[in-house]
Design an enzyme around this catalytic site. Structure first.
Site, short mmCIF file in Angstrom:
data_model
loop_
_atom_site.label_atom_id
_atom_site.label_comp_id
_atom_site.label_asym_id
_atom_site.label_seq_id
_atom_site.Cartn_x
_atom_site.Cartn_y
_atom_site.Cartn_z
N HIS A 20 -2.22 33.30 2.81
CA HIS A 20 -2.88 33.66 1.57
C HIS A 20 -2.77 32.49 0.60
O HIS A 20 -1.70 31.91 0.43
CB HIS A 20 -2.19 34.91 0.98
CG HIS A 20 -2.69 35.25 -0.40
ND1 HIS A 20 -4.04 35.30 -0.69
CD2 HIS A 20 -2.04 35.57 -1.54
CE1 HIS A 20 -4.18 35.63 -1.97
NE2 HIS A 20 -2.99 35.79 -2.51
N ASN A 78 -6.74 31.41 -6.28
CA ASN A 78 -6.42 32.65 -5.57
C ASN A 78 -7.63 33.60 -5.66
O ASN A 78 -7.96 34.06 -6.75
CB ASN A 78 -5.18 33.28 -6.23
CG ASN A 78 -4.74 34.58 -5.55
OD1 ASN A 78 -5.46 35.13 -4.72
ND2 ASN A 78 -3.58 35.07 -5.93
N CYS A 99 -4.43 41.43 -2.33
CA CYS A 99 -4.60 40.17 -1.58
C CYS A 99 -4.34 40.34 -0.09
O CYS A 99 -4.62 39.43 0.69
CB CYS A 99 -3.67 39.09 -2.13
SG CYS A 99 -3.87 38.81 -3.88
C1 COA Z 1 2.52 31.67 -12.28
C2 COA Z 1 3.36 30.52 -11.76
C3 COA Z 1 2.44 29.40 -11.30
C4 COA Z 1 4.24 29.99 -12.88
O1 COA Z 1 5.05 28.97 -12.40
P1 COA Z 1 6.58 28.93 -12.78
O2 COA Z 1 7.16 27.71 -12.20
O3 COA Z 1 7.18 30.23 -12.37
O4 COA Z 1 6.50 28.77 -14.34
P2 COA Z 1 7.25 29.62 -15.44
O5 COA Z 1 6.85 31.04 -15.37
O6 COA Z 1 8.70 29.27 -15.33
O7 COA Z 1 6.67 29.03 -16.75
C5 COA Z 1 7.18 27.82 -17.23
C6 COA Z 1 6.57 27.53 -18.59
O8 COA Z 1 5.20 27.18 -18.41
C7 COA Z 1 4.42 27.91 -19.33
N1 COA Z 1 3.10 28.15 -18.77
C8 COA Z 1 2.64 29.23 -18.11
N2 COA Z 1 1.36 29.03 -17.76
C9 COA Z 1 1.01 27.81 -18.20
C10 COA Z 1 -0.17 27.06 -18.14
N3 COA Z 1 -1.29 27.51 -17.56
N4 COA Z 1 -0.17 25.83 -18.69
C11 COA Z 1 0.92 25.33 -19.30
N5 COA Z 1 2.07 26.01 -19.40
C12 COA Z 1 2.12 27.23 -18.85
C13 COA Z 1 5.17 29.20 -19.56
O9 COA Z 1 4.81 29.75 -20.80
C14 COA Z 1 6.59 28.72 -19.54
O10 COA Z 1 6.89 28.20 -20.80
P3 COA Z 1 8.32 28.48 -21.51
O11 COA Z 1 9.33 27.89 -20.55
O12 COA Z 1 8.19 27.78 -22.79
O13 COA Z 1 8.40 29.97 -21.59
C15 COA Z 1 4.25 30.95 -10.59
O14 COA Z 1 5.26 31.81 -11.07
C16 COA Z 1 3.49 31.65 -9.52
O15 COA Z 1 2.69 31.05 -8.82
N6 COA Z 1 3.74 32.96 -9.31
C17 COA Z 1 3.13 33.71 -8.26
C18 COA Z 1 1.69 33.91 -8.58
C19 COA Z 1 0.96 34.56 -7.46
O16 COA Z 1 0.97 34.07 -6.37
N7 COA Z 1 0.34 35.68 -7.73
C20 COA Z 1 -0.50 36.35 -6.85
C21 COA Z 1 0.22 36.92 -5.71
S1 COA Z 1 -0.95 37.62 -4.65
#
Ligand code: COA
Length: 345
Positions: free
Chosen positions: A272, A302, A132
Protein backbone atom coordinates in the site's frame (compact mmCIF):
# COMPACT_ATOMS: atom_id res chain seq x y z
CA UNK A 1 7.58 -15.81 -19.72
CA UNK A 2 9.49 -17.03 -16.69
CA UNK A 3 9.18 -20.67 -15.70
CA UNK A 4 6.05 -21.37 -13.73
CA UNK A 5 6.65 -21.34 -10.00
CA UNK A 6 3.61 -23.58 -9.46
CA UNK A 7 5.50 -26.81 -8.92
CA UNK A 8 8.00 -25.31 -6.50
CA UNK A 9 5.88 -23.99 -3.65
CA UNK A 10 2.80 -24.91 -1.71
CA UNK A 11 -0.37 -23.34 -3.02
CA UNK A 12 -2.72 -23.22 0.00
CA UNK A 13 -5.66 -23.34 -2.41
CA UNK A 14 -4.47 -26.74 -3.66
CA UNK A 15 -4.99 -28.40 -0.29
CA UNK A 16 -8.28 -29.89 -1.46
CA UNK A 17 -6.88 -30.81 -4.83
CA UNK A 18 -8.65 -27.82 -6.40
CA UNK A 19 -12.00 -29.45 -5.85
CA UNK A 20 -13.36 -25.96 -5.91
CA UNK A 21 -12.07 -24.28 -9.04
CA UNK A 22 -9.02 -22.24 -9.88
CA UNK A 23 -9.15 -18.57 -10.41
CA UNK A 24 -6.86 -16.35 -12.47
CA UNK A 25 -6.32 -12.64 -12.56
CA UNK A 26 -6.74 -12.34 -16.30
CA UNK A 27 -6.19 -8.59 -16.55
CA UNK A 28 -5.41 -5.50 -14.49
CA UNK A 29 -5.79 -1.84 -15.33
CA UNK A 30 -5.63 1.56 -13.72
CA UNK A 31 -6.61 5.14 -14.33
CA UNK A 32 -5.51 8.40 -12.72
CA UNK A 33 -6.96 11.82 -13.51
CA UNK A 34 -4.85 14.21 -15.57
CA UNK A 35 -4.55 17.10 -13.12
CA UNK A 36 -1.34 17.05 -11.06
CA UNK A 37 -1.02 18.79 -7.69
CA UNK A 38 2.66 19.20 -6.77
CA UNK A 39 4.22 19.88 -3.40
CA UNK A 40 5.01 23.36 -4.73
CA UNK A 41 1.27 23.89 -5.34
CA UNK A 42 0.56 22.79 -1.74
CA UNK A 43 3.10 25.30 -0.43
CA UNK A 44 0.71 27.98 -1.70
CA UNK A 45 -2.31 26.41 0.05
CA UNK A 46 -1.06 25.50 3.57
CA UNK A 47 2.03 26.14 5.67
CA UNK A 48 4.24 23.36 4.34
CA UNK A 49 7.32 22.79 2.23
CA UNK A 50 8.37 20.38 -0.48
CA UNK A 51 11.31 19.40 1.78
CA UNK A 52 9.00 18.45 4.68
CA UNK A 53 6.59 16.44 2.53
CA UNK A 54 9.37 14.66 0.65
CA UNK A 55 11.38 13.82 3.77
CA UNK A 56 8.41 12.62 5.85
CA UNK A 57 6.38 10.85 3.14
CA UNK A 58 8.31 10.50 -0.14
CA UNK A 59 5.37 12.12 -1.96
CA UNK A 60 6.20 14.68 -4.68
CA UNK A 61 2.84 14.99 -6.43
CA UNK A 62 -0.67 13.53 -6.52
CA UNK A 63 -3.58 13.50 -9.01
CA UNK A 64 -6.86 15.35 -8.58
CA UNK A 65 -10.11 14.43 -10.29
CA UNK A 66 -11.98 17.25 -12.00
CA UNK A 67 -15.09 18.88 -10.54
CA UNK A 68 -17.35 16.75 -12.75
CA UNK A 69 -15.22 13.60 -12.58
CA UNK A 70 -16.48 11.19 -9.94
CA UNK A 71 -15.31 7.97 -8.34
CA UNK A 72 -17.56 5.95 -10.68
CA UNK A 73 -15.89 7.64 -13.69
CA UNK A 74 -12.39 6.78 -12.48
CA UNK A 75 -13.61 3.26 -11.66
CA UNK A 76 -15.17 2.74 -15.10
CA UNK A 77 -11.96 3.84 -16.85
CA UNK A 78 -9.81 1.47 -14.78
CA UNK A 79 -12.37 -1.30 -15.27
CA UNK A 80 -12.36 -0.85 -19.05
CA UNK A 81 -8.57 -1.08 -19.17
CA UNK A 82 -8.55 -4.28 -17.09
CA UNK A 83 -11.29 -5.76 -19.30
CA UNK A 84 -9.34 -4.89 -22.47
CA UNK A 85 -6.25 -6.67 -21.12
CA UNK A 86 -8.37 -9.67 -20.06
CA UNK A 87 -10.22 -9.62 -23.43
CA UNK A 88 -13.51 -9.64 -21.56
CA UNK A 89 -16.64 -7.91 -22.91
CA UNK A 90 -19.04 -6.04 -20.61
CA UNK A 91 -21.79 -8.62 -21.14
CA UNK A 92 -19.47 -11.36 -19.92
CA UNK A 93 -19.20 -9.86 -16.41
CA UNK A 94 -21.17 -11.76 -13.77
CA UNK A 95 -20.33 -9.51 -10.83
CA UNK A 96 -18.79 -6.09 -10.23
CA UNK A 97 -17.31 -5.38 -6.81
CA UNK A 98 -16.32 -1.79 -6.10
CA UNK A 99 -14.25 -0.97 -3.01
CA UNK A 100 -14.24 2.71 -2.09
CA UNK A 101 -14.62 5.11 0.82
CA UNK A 102 -15.57 7.95 -1.51
CA UNK A 103 -18.56 6.63 -3.42
CA UNK A 104 -20.40 9.06 -5.68
CA UNK A 105 -23.32 9.14 -3.20
CA UNK A 106 -24.24 7.31 0.04
CA UNK A 107 -26.62 5.37 -2.17
CA UNK A 108 -27.14 3.92 -4.70
CA UNK A 109 -23.91 1.95 -4.70
CA UNK A 110 -21.05 3.19 -6.84
CA UNK A 111 -20.85 -0.31 -8.33
CA UNK A 112 -24.35 0.18 -9.83
CA UNK A 113 -23.16 3.40 -11.45
CA UNK A 114 -20.07 1.59 -12.77
CA UNK A 115 -22.25 -1.23 -14.11
CA UNK A 116 -24.28 1.36 -16.02
CA UNK A 117 -21.16 3.13 -17.35
CA UNK A 118 -19.63 -0.16 -18.51
CA UNK A 119 -22.98 -1.34 -19.96
CA UNK A 120 -22.42 -4.59 -18.07
CA UNK A 121 -26.14 -5.22 -17.80
CA UNK A 122 -25.89 -8.88 -16.79
CA UNK A 123 -23.60 -8.21 -13.84
CA UNK A 124 -24.72 -8.02 -10.23
CA UNK A 125 -23.05 -5.04 -8.57
CA UNK A 126 -22.08 -4.46 -4.96
CA UNK A 127 -19.87 -2.07 -3.00
CA UNK A 128 -17.54 -3.11 -0.21
CA UNK A 129 -15.67 -0.89 2.21
CA UNK A 130 -12.34 -1.81 3.73
CA UNK A 131 -10.64 1.58 3.26
CA UNK A 132 -7.06 1.20 1.97
CA UNK A 133 -7.31 -2.60 2.27
CA UNK A 134 -10.17 -2.75 -0.23
CA UNK A 135 -8.25 -4.35 -3.10
CA UNK A 136 -7.17 -7.47 -1.22
CA UNK A 137 -10.56 -7.80 0.47
CA UNK A 138 -12.25 -7.37 -2.92
CA UNK A 139 -10.01 -9.91 -4.67
CA UNK A 140 -10.63 -12.49 -1.97
CA UNK A 141 -14.41 -12.01 -2.06
CA UNK A 142 -14.37 -12.23 -5.86
CA UNK A 143 -12.29 -15.39 -5.74
CA UNK A 144 -14.75 -17.04 -3.35
CA UNK A 145 -17.60 -16.52 -5.85
CA UNK A 146 -15.53 -18.08 -8.62
CA UNK A 147 -14.26 -21.04 -6.64
CA UNK A 148 -17.74 -21.81 -5.33
CA UNK A 149 -19.00 -21.99 -8.96
CA UNK A 150 -21.37 -19.09 -8.44
CA UNK A 151 -19.74 -16.87 -11.08
CA UNK A 152 -17.16 -17.23 -13.86
CA UNK A 153 -16.05 -13.63 -14.40
CA UNK A 154 -15.80 -10.95 -11.72
CA UNK A 155 -14.52 -7.38 -12.02
CA UNK A 156 -12.96 -5.90 -8.87
CA UNK A 157 -12.59 -2.12 -9.01
CA UNK A 158 -10.97 0.09 -6.40
CA UNK A 159 -11.46 3.80 -6.87
CA UNK A 160 -11.22 6.95 -4.80
CA UNK A 161 -11.84 10.66 -5.11
CA UNK A 162 -10.16 11.39 -1.78
CA UNK A 163 -9.80 15.05 -2.73
CA UNK A 164 -13.52 15.32 -1.91
CA UNK A 165 -13.03 14.35 1.76
CA UNK A 166 -9.61 15.88 2.42
CA UNK A 167 -9.54 19.02 4.55
CA UNK A 168 -7.51 21.33 2.34
CA UNK A 169 -6.83 23.59 5.35
CA UNK A 170 -5.23 20.77 7.39
CA UNK A 171 -1.55 20.40 6.52
CA UNK A 172 -1.33 17.22 8.63
CA UNK A 173 -3.49 15.31 6.16
CA UNK A 174 -3.98 17.23 2.90
CA UNK A 175 -0.46 16.60 1.66
CA UNK A 176 -0.88 12.83 1.86
CA UNK A 177 -3.77 11.86 -0.41
CA UNK A 178 -4.70 11.70 -4.10
CA UNK A 179 -7.33 10.39 -6.52
CA UNK A 180 -7.16 7.32 -8.75
CA UNK A 181 -8.51 3.88 -9.60
CA UNK A 182 -7.39 0.34 -10.32
CA UNK A 183 -9.14 -2.83 -11.43
CA UNK A 184 -8.69 -6.55 -11.93
CA UNK A 185 -10.67 -9.16 -13.85
CA UNK A 186 -10.86 -12.54 -12.13
CA UNK A 187 -11.91 -15.61 -14.08
CA UNK A 188 -12.26 -19.32 -13.75
CA UNK A 189 -9.24 -20.71 -15.58
CA UNK A 190 -7.96 -24.26 -15.79
CA UNK A 191 -4.60 -23.58 -14.13
CA UNK A 192 -3.32 -22.32 -10.81
CA UNK A 193 -2.34 -18.75 -11.71
CA UNK A 194 -3.88 -16.16 -9.48
CA UNK A 195 -4.45 -15.40 -5.85
CA UNK A 196 -2.73 -18.15 -3.86
CA UNK A 197 -3.66 -16.82 -0.46
CA UNK A 198 -5.20 -13.68 1.00
CA UNK A 199 -4.81 -12.68 4.64
CA UNK A 200 -7.57 -10.32 5.81
CA UNK A 201 -7.50 -8.77 9.29
CA UNK A 202 -9.74 -6.19 10.99
CA UNK A 203 -9.56 -4.39 14.33
CA UNK A 204 -12.50 -2.11 15.14
CA UNK A 205 -10.94 -1.27 18.52
CA UNK A 206 -8.76 1.23 16.66
CA UNK A 207 -11.48 2.75 14.48
CA UNK A 208 -10.73 6.21 15.87
CA UNK A 209 -7.21 6.41 14.43
CA UNK A 210 -8.45 7.21 10.95
CA UNK A 211 -12.05 8.15 10.27
CA UNK A 212 -14.53 10.70 8.95
CA UNK A 213 -16.98 11.78 11.67
CA UNK A 214 -19.69 13.38 9.51
CA UNK A 215 -22.09 12.14 6.86
CA UNK A 216 -23.28 8.91 8.47
CA UNK A 217 -26.26 8.44 10.81
CA UNK A 218 -24.12 9.34 13.81
CA UNK A 219 -23.49 12.83 12.53
CA UNK A 220 -25.72 13.71 9.57
CA UNK A 221 -25.02 16.90 7.65
CA UNK A 222 -26.12 20.04 9.50
CA UNK A 223 -24.91 23.62 9.36
CA UNK A 224 -22.93 22.88 12.54
CA UNK A 225 -21.37 19.71 11.19
CA UNK A 226 -20.21 21.56 8.10
CA UNK A 227 -18.94 24.56 10.09
CA UNK A 228 -16.97 22.31 12.45
CA UNK A 229 -15.45 20.42 9.49
CA UNK A 230 -16.89 17.03 10.40
CA UNK A 231 -17.15 15.98 6.75
CA UNK A 232 -13.40 15.60 6.27
CA UNK A 233 -11.13 12.69 7.13
CA UNK A 234 -9.19 12.79 10.38
CA UNK A 235 -6.09 10.88 11.30
CA UNK A 236 -3.74 10.31 14.22
CA UNK A 237 -0.64 10.26 12.02
CA UNK A 238 1.97 8.88 14.41
CA UNK A 239 -0.20 6.07 15.82
CA UNK A 240 -1.42 5.15 12.35
CA UNK A 241 2.18 4.96 11.18
CA UNK A 242 3.21 2.61 13.99
CA UNK A 243 0.19 0.36 13.53
CA UNK A 244 0.72 0.25 9.77
CA UNK A 245 4.31 -0.97 9.98
CA UNK A 246 3.53 -3.64 12.57
CA UNK A 247 0.35 -4.87 10.88
CA UNK A 248 1.80 -5.01 7.38
CA UNK A 249 4.81 -6.97 8.60
CA UNK A 250 2.61 -9.51 10.40
CA UNK A 251 0.27 -9.97 7.44
CA UNK A 252 3.12 -10.34 4.95
CA UNK A 253 4.80 -12.98 7.10
CA UNK A 254 1.53 -14.90 7.44
CA UNK A 255 0.89 -14.88 3.69
CA UNK A 256 4.41 -16.18 2.99
CA UNK A 257 4.07 -18.81 5.73
CA UNK A 258 0.85 -20.14 4.20
CA UNK A 259 2.59 -20.62 0.85
CA UNK A 260 5.72 -21.99 2.54
CA UNK A 261 7.94 -19.59 0.67
CA UNK A 262 10.74 -17.28 1.68
CA UNK A 263 10.64 -13.58 0.80
CA UNK A 264 13.58 -14.16 -1.58
CA UNK A 265 11.16 -16.09 -3.86
CA UNK A 266 9.00 -13.01 -4.32
CA UNK A 267 9.75 -11.12 -7.52
CA UNK A 268 7.96 -7.96 -6.50
CA UNK A 269 6.51 -6.69 -3.22
CA UNK A 270 3.63 -4.30 -3.94
CA UNK A 271 2.73 -2.53 -0.70
CA UNK A 272 0.00 0.00 0.00
CA UNK A 273 1.41 3.35 -1.08
CA UNK A 274 0.81 5.64 1.91
CA UNK A 275 4.28 6.73 2.89
CA UNK A 276 7.72 5.79 1.58
CA UNK A 277 9.01 5.41 5.14
CA UNK A 278 6.26 2.88 5.97
CA UNK A 279 7.06 0.91 2.81
CA UNK A 280 10.80 0.85 3.55
CA UNK A 281 10.29 -0.08 7.22
CA UNK A 282 7.99 -2.97 6.25
CA UNK A 283 10.41 -4.08 3.53
CA UNK A 284 13.29 -4.13 5.99
CA UNK A 285 11.30 -6.05 8.62
CA UNK A 286 10.24 -8.78 6.20
CA UNK A 287 13.73 -9.04 4.73
CA UNK A 288 12.91 -7.71 1.26
CA UNK A 289 15.70 -6.17 -0.78
CA UNK A 290 15.05 -2.56 -1.86
CA UNK A 291 14.90 -3.69 -5.50
CA UNK A 292 11.99 -6.03 -4.65
CA UNK A 293 9.81 -3.13 -3.45
CA UNK A 294 7.50 -1.40 -5.92
CA UNK A 295 7.10 2.28 -5.04
CA UNK A 296 5.05 4.93 -6.85
CA UNK A 297 3.84 6.95 -3.84
CA UNK A 298 6.04 9.81 -5.09
CA UNK A 299 3.69 10.29 -8.08
CA UNK A 300 0.24 9.57 -6.64
CA UNK A 301 0.33 9.94 -2.84
CA UNK A 302 -2.06 7.71 -0.94
CA UNK A 303 -5.04 6.77 -3.12
CA UNK A 304 -6.52 4.48 -0.44
CA UNK A 305 -8.17 1.37 -1.91
CA UNK A 306 -6.79 2.19 -5.37
CA UNK A 307 -3.15 2.45 -4.36
CA UNK A 308 -2.02 -1.15 -4.44
CA UNK A 309 -4.02 -1.87 -7.62
CA UNK A 310 -2.47 1.07 -9.47
CA UNK A 311 0.97 -0.10 -8.28
CA UNK A 312 0.27 -3.68 -9.39
CA UNK A 313 -0.84 -2.47 -12.82
CA UNK A 314 2.34 -0.39 -13.18
CA UNK A 315 4.52 -3.29 -12.01
CA UNK A 316 2.95 -5.51 -14.67
CA UNK A 317 2.86 -3.00 -17.54
CA UNK A 318 6.45 -1.88 -16.91
CA UNK A 319 7.66 -5.49 -17.19
CA UNK A 320 8.83 -5.73 -13.57
CA UNK A 321 6.55 -8.76 -13.28
CA UNK A 322 6.31 -11.59 -15.82
CA UNK A 323 3.91 -14.54 -16.07
CA UNK A 324 4.78 -17.12 -13.41
CA UNK A 325 6.42 -14.61 -11.04
CA UNK A 326 5.29 -14.42 -7.43
CA UNK A 327 3.99 -11.09 -6.13
CA UNK A 328 3.34 -10.11 -2.53
CA UNK A 329 0.65 -7.48 -1.96
CA UNK A 330 0.49 -5.86 1.50
CA UNK A 331 -2.18 -3.41 2.62
CA UNK A 332 -3.25 -1.39 5.64
CA UNK A 333 -6.06 1.07 6.24
CA UNK A 334 -8.82 2.57 8.33
CA UNK A 335 -10.97 0.23 10.33
CA UNK A 336 -8.39 -0.75 11.15
CA UNK A 337 -8.03 -3.25 8.34
CA UNK A 338 -4.93 -4.89 6.94
CA UNK A 339 -3.84 -7.84 4.91
CA UNK A 340 -1.48 -9.46 2.46
CA UNK A 341 -1.81 -11.67 -0.59
CA UNK A 342 0.49 -13.85 -2.65
CA UNK A 343 -0.26 -13.86 -6.36
CA UNK A 344 1.24 -16.13 -8.97
CA UNK A 345 1.18 -13.87 -12.00
C1 COA B 1 1.49 12.07 8.77
C2 COA B 1 2.97 11.76 8.90
C3 COA B 1 3.62 11.92 7.54
C4 COA B 1 3.60 12.75 9.86
O1 COA B 1 4.95 12.45 10.02
P1 COA B 1 5.59 12.45 11.47
O2 COA B 1 7.03 12.18 11.32
O3 COA B 1 4.79 11.51 12.31
O4 COA B 1 5.39 13.95 11.88
P2 COA B 1 4.77 14.51 13.23
O5 COA B 1 3.36 14.09 13.37
O6 COA B 1 5.74 14.18 14.31
O7 COA B 1 4.78 16.03 12.97
C5 COA B 1 5.97 16.75 13.13
C6 COA B 1 5.69 18.23 12.97
O8 COA B 1 5.42 18.50 11.61
C7 COA B 1 4.26 19.30 11.52
N1 COA B 1 3.57 19.02 10.26
C8 COA B 1 2.55 18.17 10.02
N2 COA B 1 2.22 18.22 8.73
C9 COA B 1 3.05 19.10 8.14
C10 COA B 1 3.20 19.56 6.82
N3 COA B 1 2.42 19.14 5.82
N4 COA B 1 4.17 20.45 6.57
C11 COA B 1 4.98 20.92 7.54
N5 COA B 1 4.87 20.52 8.82
C12 COA B 1 3.93 19.62 9.12
C13 COA B 1 3.42 18.91 12.71
O9 COA B 1 2.55 19.96 13.03
C14 COA B 1 4.48 18.72 13.75
O10 COA B 1 4.82 19.97 14.27
P3 COA B 1 5.08 20.19 15.85
O11 COA B 1 6.23 19.26 16.18
O12 COA B 1 5.38 21.62 15.93
O13 COA B 1 3.80 19.77 16.49
C15 COA B 1 3.21 10.34 9.42
O14 COA B 1 2.80 10.27 10.77
C16 COA B 1 2.46 9.32 8.65
O15 COA B 1 2.76 9.06 7.49
N6 COA B 1 1.47 8.64 9.26
C17 COA B 1 0.74 7.58 8.63
C18 COA B 1 -0.13 8.15 7.58
C19 COA B 1 -0.82 7.08 6.79
O16 COA B 1 -0.17 6.25 6.24
N7 COA B 1 -2.12 7.12 6.75
C20 COA B 1 -2.91 6.30 5.96
C21 COA B 1 -2.87 4.90 6.39
S1 COA B 1 -3.80 3.97 5.26
Amino acid sequence: MSTSAAAKFTNPRARFNFQGRTCSISGVGSYVPAKILTNADLEKMVETTDEWITARTGIKERRLAGKDEFTSDLAAQAGLRAMERAKVKPEELDLIIVATITGDMPFPSTSCLVQQKLKAHRAAAVDIQAACSGFIFGLEIAQQFIMSRTYDTVLVVVAEKLSSIVDWRDRNTCVLFGDGAGAAVLQNRPNAHGLLTAVMVSDGEKADLLFMPGGGCRCPATEESVASRQHFLRMEGKETFKNAVQAMETAAREALRRCEIDISRIKCVVPHQANRRIIEAVGERIGARPDQLFINVDRYGNTSAASVAIALDEAVSSGRVQRGDLILLVVFGAGLTWGAAVIEW
